[in-house]
Structures are given as C-alpha cells and as structure tokens.
Design a protein around this motif. Sequence first.
Motif, mmCIF file in Angstrom:
data_model
loop_
_atom_site.group_PDB
_atom_site.id
_atom_site.type_symbol
_atom_site.label_atom_id
_atom_site.label_comp_id
_atom_site.label_asym_id
_atom_site.label_seq_id
_atom_site.Cartn_x
_atom_site.Cartn_y
_atom_site.Cartn_z
ATOM 1 N N THR A 1 46.551 16.451 33.764
ATOM 2 C CA THR A 1 45.413 16.168 33.198
ATOM 3 C C THR A 1 45.399 15.328 32.084
ATOM 4 O O THR A 1 44.369 14.817 31.616
ATOM 5 N N LYS B 1 42.712 31.575 31.809
ATOM 6 C CA LYS B 1 41.730 30.161 32.228
ATOM 7 C C LYS B 1 42.605 29.524 33.268
ATOM 8 O O LYS B 1 42.174 28.921 34.259
ATOM 9 N N LEU B 2 43.760 29.140 32.871
ATOM 10 C CA LEU B 2 44.577 28.437 33.706
ATOM 11 C C LEU B 2 45.101 29.057 34.670
ATOM 12 O O LEU B 2 45.195 28.433 35.915
ATOM 13 N N SER C 1 42.588 28.776 41.953
ATOM 14 C CA SER C 1 41.405 28.245 42.751
ATOM 15 C C SER C 1 41.667 26.955 43.233
ATOM 16 O O SER C 1 41.032 26.238 44.053
ATOM 17 N N SER D 1 39.812 17.862 35.893
ATOM 18 C CA SER D 1 39.546 17.920 34.415
ATOM 19 C C SER D 1 38.710 16.982 33.798
ATOM 20 O O SER D 1 38.642 15.933 34.695
ATOM 21 N N THR E 1 42.313 24.185 41.298
ATOM 22 C CA THR E 1 41.542 23.297 40.457
ATOM 23 C C THR E 1 42.305 23.047 39.170
ATOM 24 O O THR E 1 41.652 22.462 38.297
ATOM 25 N N LEU E 2 43.376 23.495 39.089
ATOM 26 C CA LEU E 2 44.234 23.277 37.742
ATOM 27 C C LEU E 2 44.259 21.798 37.290
ATOM 28 O O LEU E 2 44.441 21.322 36.420
ATOM 29 N N LYS F 1 43.277 31.066 36.726
ATOM 30 C CA LYS F 1 42.030 31.074 37.535
ATOM 31 C C LYS F 1 42.069 29.762 38.152
ATOM 32 O O LYS F 1 41.599 29.679 39.237
ATOM 33 N N GLU F 2 42.033 28.666 37.270
ATOM 34 C CA GLU F 2 42.315 27.420 37.870
ATOM 35 C C GLU F 2 43.379 27.141 38.952
ATOM 36 O O GLU F 2 43.219 26.487 39.809
ATOM 37 N N HIS F 3 44.390 27.750 38.452
ATOM 38 C CA HIS F 3 45.758 27.681 39.411
ATOM 39 C C HIS F 3 45.374 28.369 40.738
ATOM 40 O O HIS F 3 45.565 28.002 42.105
ATOM 41 N N LYS G 1 49.460 21.655 33.231
ATOM 42 C CA LYS G 1 47.966 21.239 32.719
ATOM 43 C C LYS G 1 48.102 19.966 32.120
ATOM 44 O O LYS G 1 47.464 18.723 32.093
#
Length: 318
Positions: free
Chosen positions: A284, A301-302, A308, A314, A310-311, A304-306, A280
């Motif tokens: 970003t 949170k990370l 999907s 940002s 979308t990690l 979930k981003e991974h 992250k």
Amino acid sequence: MTEDERGWSGAEVRRIGVTYEEGQRGSVIFKKAALKERLAMKRLTDQGHRNTPAAFSPDIQTDEPKWMAMEDLGKIQTPPLGLNWTPRVAEALARIHARNLCRGSEMPWLPRADRKYWEDYFITTLSVDHFEALTVQNPDFSREFGAYLPLLREKAHTFARDMASLYGEKDSLTLTHGDLQPVDGSHVHDYKGEPYIIDFGWCHYAPFYIDLVSYFNYEDATGYYNKLIANGVSLSYADFYERLRAAFRYSGLIYLYPSIRQWSSGPRELTGKRLLQMLKIILTGDLPERKIDYSSQLFSKLLKEHNSGTLHLSSHAD
C-alpha cells in the motif's frame, strides 16, 4: 555488553574499560566494522557532528572488518516522552544530510544506491527473492502468503524505478544511515537528553528520504524539511512530499527478510505479526504504525484484512 546493545548485524562489539593519561577512568566501545562504516564514522567525527559518537580507527584502508573505537554512550535509553524529541532527531539528521549532500566525489568508498543497486539487489536478493523462495520451500507458507507474490513483485519494481529516478536526479544524494528504525528501535540513543545516531553499518550514497520513512510521520517529516531548508538546501515542499511518498516502501522491503525469519506457523502466531506489517507497507505504500513491537490492535486489524483477502487494499494505494 548486553545482547540488546549488540544489535542484529552479527558484528563483534565490546565495551572496554580504559584509563586516560590524566588518570581518569571510563569505557570505550570497540566494534569490528567494515571499511565503509569506519570511513563514514571518521567523516562524521571530522565534521564535528554532536549527534553521532566520536570514533577512531587506526586502519582506514583495509577493505575488511577492522576494529574501530567509539565514544561509549551507555546502555540504550528510551527516548523521552513529549513533543521535543522527534524535532531534535530531525535537526540532527538534517544536519548530517545537508553537510554531505551531493558530495559523492568526496566519498568514493561509499556504496552507490544506483539503478543497479535498487533493481538487481535491493528488491530481489535482499527482500522479495526470500519471500518467493519460502513459498517454494514451505507449503504452509505458500498457502498462507503465496497469493501476495505477484503484487509484491509489482510494487517492489515500482519502488526500485522511483529510487533509481531519485538517484538520477542527484539532488537528494547524501551519506545515509539506511537502517534508521522506529522510535523504539536501537539506532537513536537518548544520551543526556540529546539524540545520538549510531551504527552506520548500512550506510550508502543514497536519497536522504530513505532515512525518514521508518522514523517520522508526515508532520514530523515536515519538521525535518524545515531543518533541511535551514541548513541551506533548496527544495520545494511539493517535491519533498512527492519523493517522500515514493520512498515509503523502503521500510517494508528492507525488513521483509527479518520478518519472514520471525514467521513460524502462520500470521496468528505472535512472531508473525511483523510480516503482516511489512506486507502492508509494501503493498500500500503506507506505514500505519511506527513501532517495532506493533500493537495488538494493529495486528488484529491486519489479520482481519489478511483473512478477508483485502490486505493489499487501501485508500493510500497507488
């Protein structure tokens, strides 16, 4: 010494009981340190910094690890709660940086964080090369993280370019610690209510910004800036802020390899959450939580981003 006091460098460190000429008894820390660390600690001791342990080595010439004696600060103490701790750390760090700013000619023994260092060692051998090697060696790791590699390389090269530019500017070059961990790390001790910065084993002649990015948020970094100005340094806040932003990927890149080693069978493992945090930061340029033991909320949170994909996205991305 306990294991948590020894750190992760692998250096030999011992606490030895001593009796002084006056008959008083105490203890001293002995560390087998590289020449650059022995010389850095000698310089800081000679400068009279009250926020680094006093140190002495009888050998300041041999270019191999030798014993160094240091003031014993006791066991690691958690920094006190409240708003008064980080300003004290900022003041101590600004004083060290200012006293050694643009004085590279006085420290020929201090390794230079120049273009070659950033581009040919730091972002490759030290960090991203390990990530790429594991994608080749471990099919599970490759399936989980391989897609990050192209962007990881791109952002790492952006960082190296920016740091090389700072080295070329010369205005921010000083004696840096280089491994100043977050507040819950082991390199800033609370000793009788004062911060003491220890373990200069990763010291370089480098932009002072790299010592700020893991420890301070933007508000605290402003406090550091004010202390720097109070120490006679001329620097506009706009320039300070711009260069601080450019340095934020340092934390992710320097701790990428340790986080890879902690990874076992995927980011759902407890030991995998640090890798998501380092990715992250690198992708970003943002450091969402300044803790070594990252919170379960951040991990969720990370993750979930991974999952999907979308990690790397940002609002703070380049």
